[in-house]
Scaffold this motif. Structure first.
Motif, mmCIF file in Angstrom:
data_model
loop_
_atom_site.group_PDB
_atom_site.id
_atom_site.type_symbol
_atom_site.label_atom_id
_atom_site.label_comp_id
_atom_site.label_asym_id
_atom_site.label_seq_id
_atom_site.Cartn_x
_atom_site.Cartn_y
_atom_site.Cartn_z
ATOM 1 N N LEU A 84 28.411 38.989 31.966
ATOM 2 C CA LEU A 84 27.695 40.264 31.857
ATOM 3 C C LEU A 84 28.678 41.424 31.770
ATOM 4 O O LEU A 84 29.775 41.400 32.350
ATOM 5 C CB LEU A 84 26.766 40.442 33.045
ATOM 6 N N ASN A 85 28.268 42.443 31.026
ATOM 7 C CA ASN A 85 29.047 43.674 30.946
ATOM 8 C C ASN A 85 28.123 44.868 31.086
ATOM 9 O O ASN A 85 26.891 44.724 31.115
ATOM 10 C CB ASN A 85 29.841 43.711 29.640
ATOM 11 N N ALA A 86 28.704 46.037 31.164
ATOM 12 C CA ALA A 86 27.917 47.243 31.430
ATOM 13 C C ALA A 86 26.842 47.479 30.378
ATOM 14 O O ALA A 86 25.784 48.042 30.680
ATOM 15 C CB ALA A 86 28.851 48.449 31.518
ATOM 16 N N ALA A 87 27.096 47.052 29.158
ATOM 17 C CA ALA A 87 26.115 47.245 28.087
ATOM 18 C C ALA A 87 24.861 46.406 28.279
ATOM 19 O O ALA A 87 23.854 46.625 27.595
ATOM 20 C CB ALA A 87 26.753 46.915 26.737
ATOM 21 N N ASP A 88 24.914 45.450 29.201
ATOM 22 C CA ASP A 88 23.735 44.623 29.475
ATOM 23 C C ASP A 88 22.815 45.263 30.515
ATOM 24 O O ASP A 88 21.732 44.728 30.795
ATOM 25 C CB ASP A 88 24.163 43.242 29.971
ATOM 26 N N THR A 89 23.238 46.379 31.097
ATOM 27 C CA THR A 89 22.403 47.079 32.070
ATOM 28 C C THR A 89 21.117 47.564 31.410
ATOM 29 O O THR A 89 21.157 48.285 30.411
ATOM 30 C CB THR A 89 23.162 48.265 32.670
ATOM 31 N N ALA A 90 19.988 47.146 31.966
ATOM 32 C CA ALA A 90 18.695 47.481 31.357
ATOM 33 C C ALA A 90 17.575 46.931 32.229
ATOM 34 O O ALA A 90 17.810 46.127 33.137
ATOM 35 C CB ALA A 90 18.585 46.876 29.953
ATOM 36 N N VAL A 91 16.368 47.359 31.912
ATOM 37 C CA VAL A 91 15.186 46.701 32.444
ATOM 38 C C VAL A 91 14.830 45.578 31.478
ATOM 39 O O VAL A 91 14.698 45.815 30.274
ATOM 40 C CB VAL A 91 14.004 47.676 32.594
ATOM 41 N N TYR A 92 14.702 44.391 31.994
ATOM 42 C CA TYR A 92 14.411 43.220 31.179
ATOM 43 C C TYR A 92 12.928 42.876 31.290
ATOM 44 O O TYR A 92 12.393 42.755 32.402
ATOM 45 C CB TYR A 92 15.273 42.038 31.626
ATOM 46 N N TYR A 93 12.291 42.721 30.141
ATOM 47 C CA TYR A 93 10.872 42.419 30.067
ATOM 48 C C TYR A 93 10.650 41.052 29.419
ATOM 49 O O TYR A 93 11.250 40.750 28.387
ATOM 50 C CB TYR A 93 10.147 43.461 29.218
ATOM 51 N N CYS A 94 9.775 40.257 30.023
ATOM 52 C CA CYS A 94 9.350 39.044 29.349
ATOM 53 C C CYS A 94 8.060 39.339 28.589
ATOM 54 O O CYS A 94 7.300 40.249 28.954
ATOM 55 C CB CYS A 94 9.159 37.890 30.318
ATOM 56 N N ALA A 95 7.850 38.569 27.549
ATOM 57 C CA ALA A 95 6.686 38.785 26.703
ATOM 58 C C ALA A 95 6.193 37.456 26.154
ATOM 59 O O ALA A 95 6.982 36.524 25.972
ATOM 60 C CB ALA A 95 7.029 39.732 25.556
#
Length: 123
Positions: A84-95
């Motif tokens: 993981l790197n800083a660019a992976d910081t996010a809210v992750y949603y499943c769909a």
């Protein structure tokens, strides 16, 4: 139908994390399942998708680092995130796309969405 995502948290760069999404209601084993993410100030983007038979596809930015999988007996889809790197910081949603066959990863195909789980990667 409800999708419940969990497993987010904080991790240092280079670390790993696994997020999960449990579905309730409907015929999970026939669904296409996907993960999307939205970073602060950015639009939601595709991360990974898995068809009903287990074929996975990935965004270029995560290919080789992330692995999507599913356990139909548990109505659960997973996203294993490595390096993981800083660019992976996010809210992750499943769909979930409940149409019953694979038709791609366009977000407009997905009719059910989870509430999101936050992943924070610190450098």
């Amino acid at each position: 139908v409800q999708l419940q995502a969990c497993g987010g948290g904080s991790v240092q760069a280079g670390g790993s994390l696994r997020v999960s999404c449990v579905a309730s209601g409907g015929n999970f084993r026939s669904w296409t399942m996907a993960w999307f993410r939205q970073a602060p100030g950015k639009e939601r983007e595709f991360v990974a998708v898995i068809s009903w038979n287990g074929d996975g596809r990935y965004a270029d930015s995560v290919r080789g680092r992330f692995v999507i999988s599913r356990d139909n007996a548990k109505n659960t889809v997973y996203l294993q995130m490595n390096s993981l790197n800083a660019a992976d910081t996010a809210v992750y949603y499943c769909a979930a796309d409940s149409v019953g066959y694979y038709r791609g990863a366009d977000s407009r195909n997905f009719d059910y969405w989870g509430q999101g789980t936050l992943v924070t990667v610190s450098s």
